[in-house]
Design a protein around this motif. Sequence first.
Motif, PDB file in Angstrom:
ATOM      1  N   ARG A  72       0.840  -1.189   0.000  1.00  0.00           N
ATOM      2  CA  ARG A  72       0.000   0.000   0.000  1.00  0.00           C
ATOM      3  C   ARG A  72       0.877   1.241   0.000  1.00  0.00           C
ATOM      4  O   ARG A  72       2.027   1.230   0.462  1.00  0.00           O
ATOM      5  CB  ARG A  72      -0.937   0.010   1.214  1.00  0.00           C
ATOM      6  N   ASP A  73       0.298   2.326  -0.506  1.00  0.00           N
ATOM      7  CA  ASP A  73       0.944   3.636  -0.489  1.00  0.00           C
ATOM      8  C   ASP A  73      -0.032   4.588   0.174  1.00  0.00           C
ATOM      9  O   ASP A  73      -1.002   5.027  -0.452  1.00  0.00           O
ATOM     10  CB  ASP A  73       1.277   4.078  -1.915  1.00  0.00           C
ATOM     11  N   ASN A  74       0.208   4.891   1.440  1.00  0.00           N
ATOM     12  CA  ASN A  74      -0.740   5.721   2.181  1.00  0.00           C
ATOM     13  C   ASN A  74      -0.732   7.176   1.708  1.00  0.00           C
ATOM     14  O   ASN A  74      -1.689   7.905   1.948  1.00  0.00           O
ATOM     15  CB  ASN A  74      -0.448   5.640   3.678  1.00  0.00           C
ATOM     16  N   ALA A  75       0.311   7.582   1.037  1.00  0.00           N
ATOM     17  CA  ALA A  75       0.339   8.939   0.478  1.00  0.00           C
ATOM     18  C   ALA A  75      -0.563   9.054  -0.742  1.00  0.00           C
ATOM     19  O   ALA A  75      -1.051  10.149  -1.060  1.00  0.00           O
ATOM     20  CB  ALA A  75       1.766   9.317   0.116  1.00  0.00           C
ATOM     21  N   LYS A  76      -0.772   7.918  -1.421  1.00  0.00           N
ATOM     22  CA  LYS A  76      -1.597   7.921  -2.631  1.00  0.00           C
ATOM     23  C   LYS A  76      -2.965   7.285  -2.425  1.00  0.00           C
ATOM     24  O   LYS A  76      -3.748   7.179  -3.373  1.00  0.00           O
ATOM     25  CB  LYS A  76      -0.862   7.179  -3.754  1.00  0.00           C
ATOM     26  N   ASN A  77      -3.238   6.837  -1.192  1.00  0.00           N
ATOM     27  CA  ASN A  77      -4.520   6.161  -0.906  1.00  0.00           C
ATOM     28  C   ASN A  77      -4.755   5.000  -1.868  1.00  0.00           C
ATOM     29  O   ASN A  77      -5.832   4.881  -2.483  1.00  0.00           O
ATOM     30  CB  ASN A  77      -5.692   7.141  -0.987  1.00  0.00           C
ATOM     31  N   ALA A  78      -3.748   4.155  -1.991  1.00  0.00           N
ATOM     32  CA  ALA A  78      -3.840   3.048  -2.940  1.00  0.00           C
ATOM     33  C   ALA A  78      -3.282   1.770  -2.326  1.00  0.00           C
ATOM     34  O   ALA A  78      -2.357   1.802  -1.510  1.00  0.00           O
ATOM     35  CB  ALA A  78      -3.077   3.375  -4.221  1.00  0.00           C
ATOM     36  N   VAL A  79      -3.850   0.660  -2.751  1.00  0.00           N
ATOM     37  CA  VAL A  79      -3.358  -0.659  -2.352  1.00  0.00           C
ATOM     38  C   VAL A  79      -3.152  -1.473  -3.623  1.00  0.00           C
ATOM     39  O   VAL A  79      -3.905  -1.331  -4.594  1.00  0.00           O
ATOM     40  CB  VAL A  79      -4.328  -1.345  -1.369  1.00  0.00           C
ATOM     41  N   TYR A  80      -2.117  -2.307  -3.596  1.00  0.00           N
ATOM     42  CA  TYR A  80      -1.705  -3.040  -4.787  1.00  0.00           C
ATOM     43  C   TYR A  80      -1.654  -4.541  -4.487  1.00  0.00           C
ATOM     44  O   TYR A  80      -1.424  -4.955  -3.354  1.00  0.00           O
ATOM     45  CB  TYR A  80      -0.325  -2.579  -5.239  1.00  0.00           C
ATOM     46  N   LEU A  81      -1.818  -5.321  -5.529  1.00  0.00           N
ATOM     47  CA  LEU A  81      -1.603  -6.760  -5.440  1.00  0.00           C
ATOM     48  C   LEU A  81      -0.766  -7.175  -6.644  1.00  0.00           C
ATOM     49  O   LEU A  81      -1.261  -7.157  -7.768  1.00  0.00           O
ATOM     50  CB  LEU A  81      -2.919  -7.533  -5.405  1.00  0.00           C
ATOM     51  N   GLN A  82       0.500  -7.488  -6.362  1.00  0.00           N
ATOM     52  CA  GLN A  82       1.389  -7.985  -7.412  1.00  0.00           C
ATOM     53  C   GLN A  82       1.234  -9.494  -7.475  1.00  0.00           C
ATOM     54  O   GLN A  82       1.445 -10.178  -6.463  1.00  0.00           O
ATOM     55  CB  GLN A  82       2.838  -7.609  -7.108  1.00  0.00           C
ATOM     56  N   MET A  83       0.891 -10.000  -8.652  1.00  0.00           N
ATOM     57  CA  MET A  83       0.633 -11.429  -8.822  1.00  0.00           C
ATOM     58  C   MET A  83       1.637 -11.997  -9.818  1.00  0.00           C
ATOM     59  O   MET A  83       1.673 -11.566 -10.978  1.00  0.00           O
ATOM     60  CB  MET A  83      -0.803 -11.639  -9.318  1.00  0.00           C
ATOM     61  N   ASN A  84       2.449 -12.927  -9.354  1.00  0.00           N
ATOM     62  CA  ASN A  84       3.456 -13.575 -10.192  1.00  0.00           C
ATOM     63  C   ASN A  84       3.155 -15.063 -10.312  1.00  0.00           C
ATOM     64  O   ASN A  84       2.391 -15.617  -9.524  1.00  0.00           O
ATOM     65  CB  ASN A  84       4.847 -13.367  -9.592  1.00  0.00           C
ATOM     66  N   SER A  85       3.778 -15.686 -11.288  1.00  0.00           N
ATOM     67  CA  SER A  85       3.607 -17.132 -11.504  1.00  0.00           C
ATOM     68  C   SER A  85       2.134 -17.513 -11.501  1.00  0.00           C
ATOM     69  O   SER A  85       1.715 -18.463 -10.823  1.00  0.00           O
ATOM     70  CB  SER A  85       4.359 -17.922 -10.419  1.00  0.00           C
ATOM     71  N   LEU A  86       1.362 -16.777 -12.250  1.00  0.00           N
ATOM     72  CA  LEU A  86      -0.091 -16.976 -12.251  1.00  0.00           C
ATOM     73  C   LEU A  86      -0.467 -18.330 -12.825  1.00  0.00           C
ATOM     74  O   LEU A  86       0.170 -18.844 -13.753  1.00  0.00           O
ATOM     75  CB  LEU A  86      -0.768 -15.852 -13.017  1.00  0.00           C
ATOM     76  N   LYS A  87      -1.535 -18.880 -12.253  1.00  0.00           N
ATOM     77  CA  LYS A  87      -2.051 -20.187 -12.647  1.00  0.00           C
ATOM     78  C   LYS A  87      -3.504 -20.029 -13.116  1.00  0.00           C
ATOM     79  O   LYS A  87      -4.187 -19.089 -12.702  1.00  0.00           O
ATOM     80  CB  LYS A  87      -2.023 -21.140 -11.457  1.00  0.00           C
ATOM     81  N   PRO A  88      -3.984 -20.951 -13.926  1.00  0.00           N
ATOM     82  CA  PRO A  88      -5.395 -20.863 -14.352  1.00  0.00           C
ATOM     83  C   PRO A  88      -6.367 -20.791 -13.177  1.00  0.00           C
ATOM     84  O   PRO A  88      -7.399 -20.113 -13.273  1.00  0.00           O
ATOM     85  CB  PRO A  88      -5.583 -22.143 -15.162  1.00  0.00           C
ATOM     86  N   GLU A  89      -6.032 -21.428 -12.073  1.00  0.00           N
ATOM     87  CA  GLU A  89      -6.923 -21.410 -10.912  1.00  0.00           C
ATOM     88  C   GLU A  89      -6.935 -20.068 -10.186  1.00  0.00           C
ATOM     89  O   GLU A  89      -7.715 -19.867  -9.267  1.00  0.00           O
ATOM     90  CB  GLU A  89      -6.571 -22.524  -9.927  1.00  0.00           C
ATOM     91  N   ASP A  90      -6.096 -19.140 -10.607  1.00  0.00           N
ATOM     92  CA  ASP A  90      -6.149 -17.780 -10.070  1.00  0.00           C
ATOM     93  C   ASP A  90      -7.215 -16.940 -10.777  1.00  0.00           C
ATOM     94  O   ASP A  90      -7.474 -15.798 -10.367  1.00  0.00           O
ATOM     95  CB  ASP A  90      -4.789 -17.090 -10.209  1.00  0.00           C
ATOM     96  N   THR A  91      -7.806 -17.482 -11.820  1.00  0.00           N
ATOM     97  CA  THR A  91      -8.844 -16.766 -12.556  1.00  0.00           C
ATOM     98  C   THR A  91     -10.028 -16.475 -11.645  1.00  0.00           C
ATOM     99  O   THR A  91     -10.584 -17.377 -11.015  1.00  0.00           O
ATOM    100  CB  THR A  91      -9.313 -17.592 -13.765  1.00  0.00           C
ATOM    101  N   ALA A  92     -10.400 -15.191 -11.554  1.00  0.00           N
ATOM    102  CA  ALA A  92     -11.476 -14.771 -10.659  1.00  0.00           C
ATOM    103  C   ALA A  92     -11.701 -13.275 -10.821  1.00  0.00           C
ATOM    104  O   ALA A  92     -10.891 -12.584 -11.463  1.00  0.00           O
ATOM    105  CB  ALA A  92     -11.115 -15.074  -9.203  1.00  0.00           C
ATOM    106  N   VAL A  93     -12.763 -12.803 -10.210  1.00  0.00           N
ATOM    107  CA  VAL A  93     -12.929 -11.371 -10.024  1.00  0.00           C
ATOM    108  C   VAL A  93     -12.258 -11.019  -8.699  1.00  0.00           C
ATOM    109  O   VAL A  93     -12.527 -11.655  -7.671  1.00  0.00           O
ATOM    110  CB  VAL A  93     -14.417 -10.958  -9.998  1.00  0.00           C
ATOM    111  N   TYR A  94     -11.386 -10.035  -8.741  1.00  0.00           N
ATOM    112  CA  TYR A  94     -10.638  -9.610  -7.563  1.00  0.00           C
ATOM    113  C   TYR A  94     -11.256  -8.332  -6.996  1.00  0.00           C
ATOM    114  O   TYR A  94     -11.443  -7.352  -7.724  1.00  0.00           O
ATOM    115  CB  TYR A  94      -9.172  -9.396  -7.917  1.00  0.00           C
ATOM    116  N   TYR A  95     -11.557  -8.392  -5.689  1.00  0.00           N
ATOM    117  CA  TYR A  95     -12.230  -7.293  -5.009  1.00  0.00           C
ATOM    118  C   TYR A  95     -11.330  -6.663  -3.954  1.00  0.00           C
ATOM    119  O   TYR A  95     -10.656  -7.370  -3.187  1.00  0.00           O
ATOM    120  CB  TYR A  95     -13.499  -7.788  -4.316  1.00  0.00           C
TER     121      TYR A  95
END
Length: 119
Positions: A72-95
């Motif tokens: 997260r970057d509290n100065a920018k009011n943002a949160v991030y999710l870095q996703m590596n080595s993605l697999k087909p089972e990671d397929t989804a809507v991310y909330y």
Amino acid sequence: QVQLVEAGGGLVQPGGSLRVFCAVSGLTFNLYAMSWYRQAPGKERVLVASITGGGDRTRYADSVKGRFTISRDNAKNAVYLQMNSLKPEDTAVYYCYAEGEYYLRPTYWGQGTQVTVSS
């Protein structure tokens, strides 16, 4: 008015990487723990990762440990999710999800962003 707006989803090949982010407005961002949940078709929404308001502690679902990183970057009011080595089972809507770290612990959801892992 509180808003959580996710972006950065898309189509990626297995083994690839993607970063989704959530822009937050209308609340005091550093007083909220932030989380990413995901929901695959026909399945329940489940916790993927979370981070405290100060950013000092994180936790992950076993299925993504070592592959995903929440930040997260509290100065920018943002949160991030870095996703590596993605697999087909990671397929989804991310909330994106915000939970107050204080009395009454108010909660808010974003509208979601689609991540599809497929060749």
